[in-house]
Design an enzyme around this catalytic site. Structure first.
Site, PDB file in Angstrom:
ATOM      1  N   ASP A 115       0.836  -1.215   0.000  1.00 49.13           N
ATOM      2  CA  ASP A 115       0.000   0.000   0.000  1.00 49.13           C
ATOM      3  C   ASP A 115       0.867   1.260   0.000  1.00 49.13           C
ATOM      4  O   ASP A 115       0.353   2.376  -0.106  1.00 49.13           O
ATOM      5  CB  ASP A 115      -1.013  -0.005   1.152  1.00 49.13           C
ATOM      6  CG  ASP A 115      -0.360  -0.057   2.519  1.00 49.13           C
ATOM      7  OD1 ASP A 115       0.883  -0.180   2.605  1.00 49.13           O
ATOM      8  OD2 ASP A 115      -1.111   0.026   3.522  1.00 49.13           O
ATOM      9  N   SER A 116       2.207   1.088   0.067  1.00 46.73           N
ATOM     10  CA  SER A 116       3.099   2.232  -0.163  1.00 46.73           C
ATOM     11  C   SER A 116       2.843   2.839  -1.538  1.00 46.73           C
ATOM     12  O   SER A 116       3.262   3.965  -1.807  1.00 46.73           O
ATOM     13  CB  SER A 116       4.564   1.787  -0.044  1.00 46.73           C
ATOM     14  OG  SER A 116       4.817   0.688  -0.894  1.00 46.73           O
ATOM     15  N   ASP A 140      -1.082  -6.110  -0.256  1.00 52.03           N
ATOM     16  CA  ASP A 140      -1.388  -5.496   1.041  1.00 52.03           C
ATOM     17  C   ASP A 140      -2.886  -5.274   1.209  1.00 52.03           C
ATOM     18  O   ASP A 140      -3.552  -4.786   0.283  1.00 52.03           O
ATOM     19  CB  ASP A 140      -0.731  -4.105   1.112  1.00 52.03           C
ATOM     20  CG  ASP A 140       0.402  -4.061   2.110  1.00 52.03           C
ATOM     21  OD1 ASP A 140       0.493  -4.952   2.968  1.00 52.03           O
ATOM     22  OD2 ASP A 140       1.208  -3.116   2.006  1.00 52.03           O
ATOM     23  N   GLU A 199      -1.083  -5.686   8.565  1.00 46.51           N
ATOM     24  CA  GLU A 199      -0.232  -5.146   9.631  1.00 46.51           C
ATOM     25  C   GLU A 199      -0.826  -5.456  11.003  1.00 46.51           C
ATOM     26  O   GLU A 199      -2.036  -5.412  11.179  1.00 46.51           O
ATOM     27  CB  GLU A 199      -0.086  -3.621   9.465  1.00 46.51           C
ATOM     28  CG  GLU A 199       0.654  -3.246   8.199  1.00 46.51           C
ATOM     29  CD  GLU A 199       0.852  -1.734   8.041  1.00 46.51           C
ATOM     30  OE1 GLU A 199       0.587  -0.970   8.995  1.00 46.51           O
ATOM     31  OE2 GLU A 199       1.262  -1.335   6.938  1.00 46.51           O
ATOM     32  N   GLU A 256       9.547  -4.417   9.963  1.00 47.59           N
ATOM     33  CA  GLU A 256       9.944  -3.115   9.402  1.00 47.59           C
ATOM     34  C   GLU A 256      10.609  -2.232  10.452  1.00 47.59           C
ATOM     35  O   GLU A 256      10.080  -2.045  11.566  1.00 47.59           O
ATOM     36  CB  GLU A 256       8.709  -2.403   8.806  1.00 47.59           C
ATOM     37  CG  GLU A 256       9.065  -1.030   8.215  1.00 47.59           C
ATOM     38  CD  GLU A 256       8.084  -0.506   7.191  1.00 47.59           C
ATOM     39  OE1 GLU A 256       7.143  -1.245   6.811  1.00 47.59           O
ATOM     40  OE2 GLU A 256       8.263   0.643   6.763  1.00 47.59           O
TER      41      GLU A 256
HETATM   42  O1  KIV Z   1       3.582  -1.051   1.659  1.00 51.88           O
HETATM   43  C1  KIV Z   1       4.641  -1.654   1.377  1.00 51.88           C
HETATM   44  O2  KIV Z   1       5.216  -1.467   0.306  1.00 51.88           O
HETATM   45  C2  KIV Z   1       5.151  -2.590   2.354  1.00 51.88           C
HETATM   46  C3  KIV Z   1       6.493  -3.213   2.116  1.00 51.88           C
HETATM   47  C4  KIV Z   1       7.576  -2.241   1.946  1.00 51.88           C
HETATM   48  C5  KIV Z   1       6.808  -4.213   3.137  1.00 51.88           C
HETATM   49  O3  KIV Z   1       4.515  -2.852   3.312  1.00 51.88           O
END
Ligand code: KIV
Length: 286
Positions: A49-50, A88, A120, A187
């Site tokens: 979700d980044s 995610d 998460e 993380e």
């Molecule tokens: O949202 C994301 O990209 C992540 C990874 C970097 C682990 O959670």
């Protein structure tokens, strides 16, 4: 039941079986062309979700909607054939109850064709991880610095840098593993804590800012390619695409302004002009 499909992709159980073996290679992926480039070289393509921050300019991952995750994941699954695709679950799509989490995860799995989801949280999400895992959904956990809780944490700073804080993270890791997750992201935590967790849990740990002690590593693709304006301490930039993109765009703008682009080779002629053009190149047509 006849079973026609030949599954070629890496599976969640195969990743789980890699505990303590060859390190697991993971990169984020949000986009078809880059997914196709990355796929042959990694074990997991992570639709994180980044993408809300990297692709859509959001300040945090909190506003990312489920439909956006599904649209990006569909592109990544279409463009890849080898790596396990993990998607995610965005904030708000799973925390309320295991049943809500199942509905969201089932949508992700059915509409994208991915092989697993990630969510998460530690102890407080264990019941949900167990619920999904018992119903055919492979789950990757995510502990340590959990970006969806940024408003509660007060920022994205590393966690567990004091030994007095370790018990909470160790309990989280244990709960996630016992609930049936096939792997977990750790993380931004201190190396010594990541090492302890990796030693103590029976499933692979995938570190991001959690040292080489983990069973695998993940980075955001755009960060490691040098496209991001700023990167955290734990990122190594393996390329400098920001300056490459800027250089290419400047050259294009200059060419357009100077009418140097498009040139003849980028331009269609009429069909009547074609024999003349071939004559110029000394090619005869009968
Ligand atoms: O949202 C994301 O990209 C992540 C990874 C970097 C682990 O959670």
């Amino acid at each position: 039941m006849s079973h026609q499909s030949t599954i070629k992709r890496i599976t969640a159980p195969e990743i789980a079986a890699r505990k303590g073996c060859e390190p697991i290679v993971v990169l984020t992926s949000y986009h078809a062309q880059t997914a196709a480039l990355v796929d042959p070289h990694v074990d997991i393509l992570m639709v994180g979700d980044s993408l809300g921050m990297v692709m859509h300019g959001l300040d945090t991952t909190v506003p990312v909607p489920l439909d956006l995750m599904i649209a990006h994941a569909q592109a990544v699954v279409r463009a890849s054939s080898r790596a396990l695709v993990v998607v995610d679950m965005p904030f708000g799509s799973y925390e309320e109850s295991p049943a809500l989490a199942f509905r969201s995860a089932a949508r992700i799995m059915k509409e994208t064709g991915c092989g697993a989801v990630k969510l998460e949280g530690g102890v407080q999400m264990a019941e949900t991880i167990a619920y999904l895992s018992a119903r055919g959904i492979p789950v990757m956990g995510h502990i340590g610095m959990t970006p969806q809780s940024v408003n509660q944490l007060g920022g994205f700073a590393a966690r567990g840098r004091r030994r007095a804080e370790w018990a909470k993270f160790e309990e989280d890791a244990k709960a996630v593993a016992e609930a049936g997750a096939f792997a977990m992201v750790i993380e931004a935590v201190a190396e010594a804590l990541a090492a302890r967790i990796t030693r103590d849990v029976p499933i692979p740990t995938i570190g991001i800012g959690a040292s080489a002690e983990c069973d695998g590593q993940v980075l955001v693709l755009e960060d490691m390619l040098g496209l991001a304006p700023r990167v955290p301490k734990f990122v190594k930039e393996y390329a400098q695409l920001r300056s490459a993109v800027e250089g290419a765009v400047k050259a294009y703008a200059q060419d357009v302004r100077a009418r140097a682009f498009p040139a003849e080779e980028h331009t269609y002629s009429t069909l009547e002009e074609l024999p003349e053009a071939l004559k110029k190149l000394n090619i005869s047509v009968s």
